[in-house]
Design a protein around this motif. Structure first.
Motif, PDB file in Angstrom:
ATOM      1  N   VAL A  68       0.861  -1.180   0.000  1.00 16.14           N
ATOM      2  CA  VAL A  68       0.000   0.000   0.000  1.00 16.14           C
ATOM      3  C   VAL A  68       0.898   1.231   0.000  1.00 16.14           C
ATOM      4  O   VAL A  68       1.849   1.303   0.779  1.00 16.14           O
ATOM      5  CB  VAL A  68      -0.900   0.002   1.252  1.00 16.14           C
ATOM      6  CG1 VAL A  68      -1.764   1.264   1.287  1.00 16.14           C
ATOM      7  CG2 VAL A  68      -1.766  -1.239   1.285  1.00 16.14           C
ATOM      8  N   ILE A 116     -10.207   5.403   4.295  1.00 17.18           N
ATOM      9  CA  ILE A 116     -10.051   4.366   3.293  1.00 17.18           C
ATOM     10  C   ILE A 116      -8.909   3.464   3.745  1.00 17.18           C
ATOM     11  O   ILE A 116      -7.788   3.936   3.968  1.00 17.18           O
ATOM     12  CB  ILE A 116      -9.721   4.972   1.917  1.00 17.18           C
ATOM     13  CG1 ILE A 116     -10.865   5.859   1.433  1.00 17.18           C
ATOM     14  CG2 ILE A 116      -9.428   3.877   0.905  1.00 17.18           C
ATOM     15  CD1 ILE A 116     -12.132   5.119   1.097  1.00 17.18           C
ATOM     16  N   ASN A 117      -9.190   2.181   3.903  1.00 12.92           N
ATOM     17  CA  ASN A 117      -8.175   1.212   4.281  1.00 12.92           C
ATOM     18  C   ASN A 117      -7.865   0.310   3.088  1.00 12.92           C
ATOM     19  O   ASN A 117      -8.654   0.208   2.147  1.00 12.92           O
ATOM     20  CB  ASN A 117      -8.651   0.364   5.446  1.00 12.92           C
ATOM     21  CG  ASN A 117      -8.838   1.176   6.716  1.00 12.92           C
ATOM     22  OD1 ASN A 117      -8.127   2.149   6.946  1.00 12.92           O
ATOM     23  ND2 ASN A 117      -9.810   0.797   7.531  1.00 12.92           N
ATOM     24  N   ALA A 118      -6.726  -0.335   3.122  1.00  9.89           N
ATOM     25  CA  ALA A 118      -6.365  -1.295   2.083  1.00  9.89           C
ATOM     26  C   ALA A 118      -5.709  -2.500   2.732  1.00  9.89           C
ATOM     27  O   ALA A 118      -4.999  -2.365   3.737  1.00  9.89           O
ATOM     28  CB  ALA A 118      -5.416  -0.660   1.055  1.00  9.89           C
ATOM     29  N   SER A 121      -9.125  -2.009  -1.497  1.00  8.93           N
ATOM     30  CA  SER A 121      -9.358  -0.860  -0.632  1.00  8.93           C
ATOM     31  C   SER A 121     -10.842  -0.777  -0.309  1.00  8.93           C
ATOM     32  O   SER A 121     -11.685  -1.256  -1.069  1.00  8.93           O
ATOM     33  CB  SER A 121      -8.882   0.442  -1.287  1.00  8.93           C
ATOM     34  OG  SER A 121      -9.647   0.739  -2.446  1.00  8.93           O
TER      35      SER A 121
END
Length: 335
Positions: free
Chosen positions: A43, A328-330, A319
């Motif tokens: 990421v 926003i997470n990935a 994501s």
């Protein structure tokens, strides 16, 4: 995200409705953009915001947060907009959608892809009017983005209410294959408690030429008997899907072919599908889940999107928006 031609190892990232922090937090209503490194399996630790591109002549938004204050009153500078809000969006009663602290119109990016041999990215978007918790999707369009000069070109609204069926407004996930541009849309026909129990994935295509993809009459829609110009005849291309939302992309570079991420509900559950071509056959490839919590109603886990340039042969880079931390997470999800 989409790779940038002329910038090896860089991705363009598109975001919709962006919150920023400072002494007075604010909210940008619409699409913003940034660039970052494309290292498979990792990421990006930092993104570089893009300034507002040249060429988009729509009026700029007011930078007011619904129910809040103007972010320009704080020290933190608001994000730079990628797509200005579209004209002509209306409230249910027919009034303008641009009402400070009440309603706003925006163009939300629904995908990006690079045409073969071109240096301009194709961005698809939906025009929405947001009024409280209600989201009215009122149009679908395309626009070109030339990274070299940071320029938008050929912005065109193709379908608008009441000019098309609801799924046409929901088109996105552009994929170029076999001389055509393919676009996917999803419709949830039966839902309860934030979970879709039955729906459709529709498929449109148009010749991979700017003059064609800016012409609504050039679009054709998939049916089991073949392609038709009548959108009302479109049928689901994925038998057994129950899509709350979907995202489709080409993962051939990591040996996976076309992959669809089918979001089943708002609790982080999703299903993967694979196919050798946009028309299928699409085969289910297992259920997955991402850790997601918090929120209520429509404001829960959403926007599950895969990133081919960051994925590997071992894992899909995914994501998603997590309401619990409002970020926003990935994460890498094993295939």
């Amino acid at each position: 995200s989409a790779p940038l031609r002329g910038s090896p190892g860089r991705l363009l990232w598109l975001f919709c409705d962006t919150v920023w922090e400072g002494d007075r937090p604010g909210l940008w209503l619409g699409t913003t953009a940034a660039t970052g490194p494309a290292v498979p399996g990792r990421v990006p630790g930092e993104l570089t915001e893009l300034p507002t591109p040249h060429g988009d002549r729509h009026a700029r938004p007011s930078h007011r947060r619904p129910g809040g204050r103007s972010p320009s009153e704080g020290r933190a500078r608001p994000p730079q907009g990628m797509l200005a809000p579209p004209p002509g969006l209306v409230l249910p009663g027919g009034g303008t959608c641009q009402v400070p602290d009440v309603a706003y119109g925006a163009s939300w990016a629904s995908g990006a892809a690079r045409p073969p041999g071109g240096d301009t990215l194709l961005i698809t978007y939906t025009d929405v009017c947001v009024h409280g918790t209600a989201i009215s999707v009122q149009g679908f369009g395309v626009v070109g983005y030339r990274p070299g000069g940071n320029v938008l070109t050929g912005r065109t609204r193709l379908f608008s209410s009441p000019g098309g069926l609801p799924f046409q407004h929901n088109l996105g996930s552009p994929v170029f294959a076999g001389g055509h541009l393919y676009l996917f849309a999803s419709v949830c026909d039966t839902s309860a408690f934030g979970i879709c129990h039955g729906g459709r994935v529709t498929l449109a295509r148009v010749p991979a030429d700017p003059a064609a993809w800016r012409d609504p009459g050039a679009y054709r829609y998939w049916t089991p008997e073949g392609w038709t110009p009548d959108a009302a005849q479109a049928r689901t291309v994925v038998i057994g899907a129950a899509p709350y939302l979907i995202h489709v992309a080409d993962y051939s570079a990591v040996g996976q072919g076309l992959v669809m991420v089918e979001q089943r509900g708002l609790d982080g559950r999703f299903r993967l599908w694979r196919a050798p071509a946009p028309e299928g056959p699409w085969t289910a490839a297992g259920d997955r889940i991402v850790p997601c919590s918090g929120g209520s109603g429509l404001n829960q886990c959403r926007a599950l999107i895969g990133h081919p340039a960051l994925s590997t042969r071992d894992a899909l880079m995914l994501s998603y928006y997590d309401r619990a931390d409002r970020h926003i997470n990935a994460r890498a999800v094993p295939w």
